[in-house]
Design a protein around this motif. Structure first.
Motif, short mmCIF file in Angstrom:
data_model
loop_
_atom_site.label_atom_id
_atom_site.label_comp_id
_atom_site.label_asym_id
_atom_site.label_seq_id
_atom_site.Cartn_x
_atom_site.Cartn_y
_atom_site.Cartn_z
N MET A 14 0.83 -1.20 0.00
CA MET A 14 0.00 0.00 0.00
C MET A 14 0.87 1.26 0.00
SD MET A 14 -3.06 -0.91 2.72
CE MET A 14 -3.73 0.75 2.63
N ALA A 15 1.89 1.26 0.83
CA ALA A 15 2.71 2.46 1.00
C ALA A 15 3.60 2.72 -0.19
CB ALA A 15 3.56 2.33 2.27
N ASN A 16 4.10 1.66 -0.80
CA ASN A 16 5.04 1.83 -1.92
C ASN A 16 4.85 0.68 -2.91
OD1 ASN A 16 7.10 2.60 -3.58
ND2 ASN A 16 8.74 2.27 -2.11
N PRO A 17 3.77 0.72 -3.69
CA PRO A 17 3.45 -0.41 -4.57
C PRO A 17 4.46 -0.65 -5.69
CG PRO A 17 1.99 1.45 -4.98
CD PRO A 17 2.74 1.77 -3.73
N GLY A 60 -1.24 -9.79 5.07
CA GLY A 60 -1.77 -8.46 4.78
C GLY A 60 -1.33 -7.96 3.42
N ASN A 61 -0.05 -8.10 3.14
CA ASN A 61 0.46 -7.65 1.84
C ASN A 61 -0.04 -8.51 0.69
OD1 ASN A 61 2.53 -5.32 2.08
ND2 ASN A 61 3.06 -6.65 3.79
N LEU A 62 -0.18 -9.80 0.94
CA LEU A 62 -0.71 -10.68 -0.09
C LEU A 62 -2.15 -10.33 -0.42
CD1 LEU A 62 -0.07 -13.13 -1.88
CD2 LEU A 62 -0.84 -14.60 0.00
N ALA A 63 -2.94 -10.02 0.61
CA ALA A 63 -4.33 -9.62 0.39
C ALA A 63 -4.41 -8.36 -0.46
CB ALA A 63 -5.02 -9.40 1.74
N VAL A 64 -3.54 -7.41 -0.18
CA VAL A 64 -3.52 -6.17 -0.96
C VAL A 64 -3.19 -6.45 -2.42
CG1 VAL A 64 -2.34 -3.96 -1.29
CG2 VAL A 64 -2.97 -4.70 1.02
N THR A 65 -2.22 -7.32 -2.69
CA THR A 65 -1.84 -7.58 -4.07
C THR A 65 -2.96 -8.27 -4.85
OG1 THR A 65 -0.81 -9.74 -3.59
CG2 THR A 65 0.59 -7.78 -3.45
#
Length: 227
Positions: A14-17, A60-65
């Motif tokens: 989210m912060a730095n895609p 969390g990061n996997l969900a965002v991707t």
């Protein structure tokens, strides 16, 4: 085994895609998608042998991707003992999964939107006296079946595999399990023991993520590779 390094607790996607760390998570997503040709992987549990291995950060990061890819995603916090997903996404946790399983609220009343389009969070809710029984209940199975009709991907955060039986219960409900291993933190025999526990309940292990890797200075600090 894919390898990742990241700042603990950071939603770098989210912060730095555009960062190399975010690209690593996208590669992880792709690896999961291509791990099965004949069947769809819709429900995924992220597991670890011990606490503090970066499991929640990874999920969390996997969900965002997945959401950034255009999927409708639900991240469920099924760690009913030490929940953390609600803090990561800054959503309330006074009601959540346990509120639904105890018939106090409907699931539509406790789902939380996030700052990422297409990504919803179902937090744990109040910590119950009987987490394992709630997760293994018919209500939990029925709830998951209804949610599968609404979401393209459902991700489960759980307690460590070697701590309590909760993760093993959830693994039996999922299409696959991803095992997170913290480099230099957990001994190999404990990882093997966690893997054996999952295999004992016929969990489908999709692969493993080696987290918090110290890499040579001449290599990119955040990467994924198959070995």
């Amino acid at each position: 085994m894919p390898r990742l390094t990241n700042d603990k607790g950071s939603l770098v996607t989210m912060a730095n895609p555009k960062s190399s760390s975010s690209e690593a998570y996208r590669k992880l997503r792709t690896n999961i998608q291509f791990s099965s040709i004949d069947s769809q992987i819709q429900t995924i549990m992220i597991a670890s042998a011990l606490s503090g291995e970066g499991k929640t950060t990874t999920i969390g990061n996997l969900a965002v991707t997945y959401a950034q890819e255009g999927k409708k995603v639900l991240l469920m916090d099924t760690d009913l003992r030490k929940p953390a997903v609600h803090r990561m996404f800054n959503v309330p946790n006074h009601v959540g999964l346990t509120s639904v399983l105890s018939s106090q609220y409907k699931v539509t009343e406790v789902l939380r939107e996030t700052d990422v389009e297409g990504l919803h969070v179902l937090s744990s809710g109040p910590i119950p006296p009987n987490p394992s029984e709630m997760l293994g209940s018919r209500k939990m199975t029925a709830l998951l079946e209804s949610l599968k009709e609404e979401y393209d991907v459902i991700l489960f955060d759980t307690p460590p595999v070697l701590a309590v039986t909760d993760a093993l219960i959830i693994s039996s409900l999922c299409d696959g399990v991803l095992l997170v291993v913290s480099s230099g933190k957990v001994k190999k025999d404990l990882v093997k023991k966690a893997k054996a526990h999952l295999e004992h309940v016929n969990a489908r292990i999709l692969g493993a993520v080696l987290n918090n890797v110290q890499v040579p200075k001449n290599r990119n600090a955040d990467y994924v590779e198959n070995v």
